[in-house]
Design an enzyme around this catalytic site. Structure first.
Site, PDB file in Angstrom:
ATOM      1  N   CYS A 148       0.820  -1.226   0.000  1.00  8.20           N
ATOM      2  CA  CYS A 148       0.000   0.000   0.000  1.00  8.20           C
ATOM      3  C   CYS A 148       0.850   1.270   0.000  1.00  8.20           C
ATOM      4  CB  CYS A 148      -0.951   0.009   1.190  1.00  8.20           C
ATOM      5  SG  CYS A 148      -2.241  -1.225   1.019  1.00  8.20           S
TER       6      CYS A 148
ATOM      7  N   HIS B 108      -2.808   7.552   2.221  1.00  3.76           N
ATOM      8  CA  HIS B 108      -3.286   6.259   1.718  1.00  3.76           C
ATOM      9  C   HIS B 108      -4.653   5.986   2.356  1.00  3.76           C
ATOM     10  CE1 HIS B 108      -3.699   2.147   0.693  1.00  3.76           C
ATOM     11  NE2 HIS B 108      -3.524   1.717   1.931  1.00  3.76           N
TER      12      HIS B 108
ATOM     13  N   ASN C 170     -10.029   0.574  -0.269  1.00  2.00           N
ATOM     14  CA  ASN C 170      -8.563   0.544  -0.328  1.00  2.00           C
ATOM     15  C   ASN C 170      -8.139  -0.053  -1.679  1.00  2.00           C
ATOM     16  OD1 ASN C 170      -5.835   0.092  -0.034  1.00  2.00           O
ATOM     17  ND2 ASN C 170      -5.984  -0.832   2.000  1.00  2.00           N
TER      18      ASN C 170
HETATM   19  O1  UT7 Z   1      -3.658  -0.669   3.658  1.00  2.00           O
HETATM   20  C1  UT7 Z   1      -2.755  -1.536   4.232  1.00  2.00           C
HETATM   21  C2  UT7 Z   1      -2.746  -1.469   5.705  1.00  2.00           C
HETATM   22  N1  UT7 Z   1      -3.985  -1.933   6.246  1.00  2.00           N
HETATM   23  C3  UT7 Z   1      -4.593  -1.238   7.177  1.00  2.00           C
HETATM   24  O2  UT7 Z   1      -4.149  -0.197   7.546  1.00  2.00           O
HETATM   25  C4  UT7 Z   1      -5.831  -1.840   7.786  1.00  2.00           C
HETATM   26  C5  UT7 Z   1      -5.735  -1.777   9.283  1.00  2.00           C
HETATM   27  N2  UT7 Z   1      -6.843  -2.417   9.977  1.00  2.00           N
HETATM   28  C6  UT7 Z   1      -8.109  -1.932   9.953  1.00  2.00           C
HETATM   29  O3  UT7 Z   1      -8.418  -1.007   9.237  1.00  2.00           O
HETATM   30  C7  UT7 Z   1      -9.117  -2.535  10.914  1.00  2.00           C
HETATM   31  O4  UT7 Z   1      -8.459  -3.368  11.821  1.00  2.00           O
HETATM   32  C8  UT7 Z   1     -10.252  -3.350  10.230  1.00  2.00           C
HETATM   33  C9  UT7 Z   1     -11.173  -2.404   9.471  1.00  2.00           C
HETATM   34  C10 UT7 Z   1      -9.664  -4.379   9.291  1.00  2.00           C
HETATM   35  C11 UT7 Z   1     -11.106  -4.054  11.296  1.00  2.00           C
HETATM   36  O5  UT7 Z   1     -11.615  -3.086  12.202  1.00  2.00           O
HETATM   37  P1  UT7 Z   1     -11.438  -3.272  13.776  1.00  2.00           P
HETATM   38  O6  UT7 Z   1     -12.119  -2.129  14.431  1.00  2.00           O
HETATM   39  O7  UT7 Z   1      -9.991  -3.481  14.053  1.00  2.00           O
HETATM   40  O8  UT7 Z   1     -12.300  -4.551  14.061  1.00  2.00           O
HETATM   41  P2  UT7 Z   1     -11.841  -5.953  14.698  1.00  2.00           P
HETATM   42  O9  UT7 Z   1     -11.114  -6.764  13.682  1.00  2.00           O
HETATM   43  O10 UT7 Z   1     -11.223  -5.732  16.044  1.00  2.00           O
HETATM   44  O11 UT7 Z   1     -13.253  -6.631  14.921  1.00  2.00           O
HETATM   45  C12 UT7 Z   1     -14.223  -6.128  15.872  1.00  2.00           C
HETATM   46  C13 UT7 Z   1     -15.420  -7.057  15.846  1.00  2.00           C
HETATM   47  C14 UT7 Z   1     -15.055  -8.531  16.009  1.00  2.00           C
HETATM   48  O12 UT7 Z   1     -16.116  -9.148  16.687  1.00  2.00           O
HETATM   49  P3  UT7 Z   1     -16.012  -9.422  18.263  1.00  2.00           P
HETATM   50  O13 UT7 Z   1     -14.811 -10.295  18.464  1.00  2.00           O
HETATM   51  O14 UT7 Z   1     -15.865  -8.078  18.913  1.00  2.00           O
HETATM   52  O15 UT7 Z   1     -17.312 -10.100  18.583  1.00  2.00           O
HETATM   53  C15 UT7 Z   1     -15.008  -9.033  14.590  1.00  2.00           C
HETATM   54  O16 UT7 Z   1     -15.271 -10.416  14.505  1.00  2.00           O
HETATM   55  O17 UT7 Z   1     -16.078  -6.958  14.573  1.00  2.00           O
HETATM   56  C16 UT7 Z   1     -16.132  -8.250  13.957  1.00  2.00           C
HETATM   57  N3  UT7 Z   1     -15.979  -8.083  12.524  1.00  2.00           N
HETATM   58  C17 UT7 Z   1     -16.989  -7.753  11.709  1.00  2.00           C
HETATM   59  N4  UT7 Z   1     -18.290  -7.517  11.960  1.00  2.00           N
HETATM   60  C18 UT7 Z   1     -19.067  -7.188  10.917  1.00  2.00           C
HETATM   61  C19 UT7 Z   1     -14.840  -8.187  11.774  1.00  2.00           C
HETATM   62  N5  UT7 Z   1     -15.113  -7.921  10.476  1.00  2.00           N
HETATM   63  C20 UT7 Z   1     -16.446  -7.668  10.429  1.00  2.00           C
HETATM   64  C21 UT7 Z   1     -17.303  -7.317   9.370  1.00  2.00           C
HETATM   65  N6  UT7 Z   1     -18.603  -7.081   9.658  1.00  2.00           N
HETATM   66  N7  UT7 Z   1     -16.889  -7.188   8.099  1.00  2.00           N
END
Ligand code: UT7
Length: 334
Positions: free
Chosen positions: A116, A256, A286
């Protein structure tokens, strides 16, 4: 004669027509529009649906438009760099294929993979090669067909990515405008947190590797988020400090587009209000190496000669960094 800087003298982009909305993703995986918007800022992303079309086709469209609007003939271009993690194939380079599709022959071209941060890296490399005096017209492309490596059964990644390409033309400038400096960093310890494990020399493509889904992008989102939010803001701050710049000196932050929350944190650290930050993640998601040129393309009409732009990126590798660019022309080239 003043020092030669590589000035961006035109920018163009290309996005596929098909829009994959959050509502449609709700039918494909266990997710919902509210979660995607609030956690990422994304509302829809573009997907290249056409058969037998790849990153080079999107890149070629962006470059054709770029050459046309800047009145540049393909023969005049002497270097093309393509940043991508979704090359048409492992080799030949997608840059070589783009050149063939737009009629650039017998000139230098190569791919650059910094995930990225690819466009930021490619811009810096292209600019430094121009500063050497060896290249007069350099095209830098960011092109990624992320849908080709996304697992549409994995809700943690399929909501994030889209397909697109963007390109800029670099030309020498002796009035102090153009690329000023960059801070580029990597930390390979992050390699397991964001990657496409299969298909290379470590795990060549086999029936087993494909059945195990190793040809898909995998990310440990929350861990990557922590690194991204800190490092992108640190890099943006570092380039300001290196040049005694303050938030008020900066006209635009060009970040980005991985997550709206990462963009907001970077802007806050730089002391920039959000109306001076380019954000279009809601429309495209993205698009990896294409996010930054797509922003420049969309904001082109608002940009003025002398504007100070800070470009900042973070991606797989880990790779990250920032660049300071003085914009070289007023408004839209069209
Ligand atoms: O571009 C290259 C570099 N990449 C990045 O910079 C991306 C960095 N990461 C992120 O942007 C975020 O971590 C994500 C958008 C990928 C995820 O967001 P988050 O706030 O970190 O969510 P999380 O993975 O901690 O998940 C929170 C909850 C979990 O459920 P529980 O364990 O709290 O019950 C996940 O299972 O949300 C759940 N979850 C979803 N729920 C609905 C994970 N993905 C989804 C989804 N829809 N698509």
């Amino acid at each position: 004669m003043g020092k030669v800087h590589a000035a961006i003298t035109a920018v163009h982009g290309w996005v596929p027509e098909f829009r994959l909305t959050n509502k449609e993703l709700e039918q494909m995986v266990d997710t919902n529009d509210e979660w995607i918007r609030s956690r990422t800022g994304i509302e829809e992303r573009r997907i290249l649906k056409a058969k037998n079309k790849a990153s080079s086709d999107m890149g070629a469209e962006a470059v054709k438009g770029l050459l046309e609007k800047s009145g540049t003939s393909p023969e005049e271009v002497d270097l093309l760099i393509c940043a991508t993690v979704t090359p048409d194939m492992l080799f030949p380079a997608t840059a070589n294929i783009i050149c063939d599709k737009v009629g650039i022959k017998g000139k230098a071209s190569f791919d650059l993979n910094a995930a990225c941060s690819g466009f930021l890296y490619a811009l810096s490399v292209g600019a430094r090669m121009m500063e050497s005096g060896a290249y007069k017209k350099v095209v830098v492309v960011g092109a990624d067909k992320m849908s080709s490596i996304v697992d549409y059964q994995d809700r943690t990644t399929c909501i994030l990515f889209g397909d697109a390409a963007g390109a800029v033309l670099l030309e020498p400038n002796e009035d102090g405008l153009g690329f000023q400096d960059a801070v580029l960093k990597t930390d390979g310890e992050g390699r397991e947190l964001l990657r496409q494990e299969g298909g290379g020399s470590l795990i060549p493509a086999t029936v087993e590797s494909v059945m195990a889904g190793k040809h898909y992008i995998r990310q440990e989102g929350p861990k990557v988020f922590k690194f991204a939010v800190t490092n992108m803001a640190d890099a943006a701050e570092e380039i300001l400090q290196n040049h005694q710049l303050k938030g008020e000196d900066i006209t635009w932050l060009v970040p980005h587009q991985a997550n709206k929350r990462i963009i907001d944190a970077t802007a806050e650290r730089m002391g920039l209000p959000l109306d001076r930050v380019m954000v279009n993640i809601q429309k495209y998601g993205n698009t990896t190496a294409a996010t930054i040129p797509l922003c420049l393309w969309e904001w082109e009409s608002q940009l003025r000669k002398g504007d100070n732009l800070i470009i900042a990126a973070f991606g797989g590798g880990f790779t990250w960094g920032s660049a300071w660019v003085k914009w070289a022309y007023d408004g839209d080239k069209r």
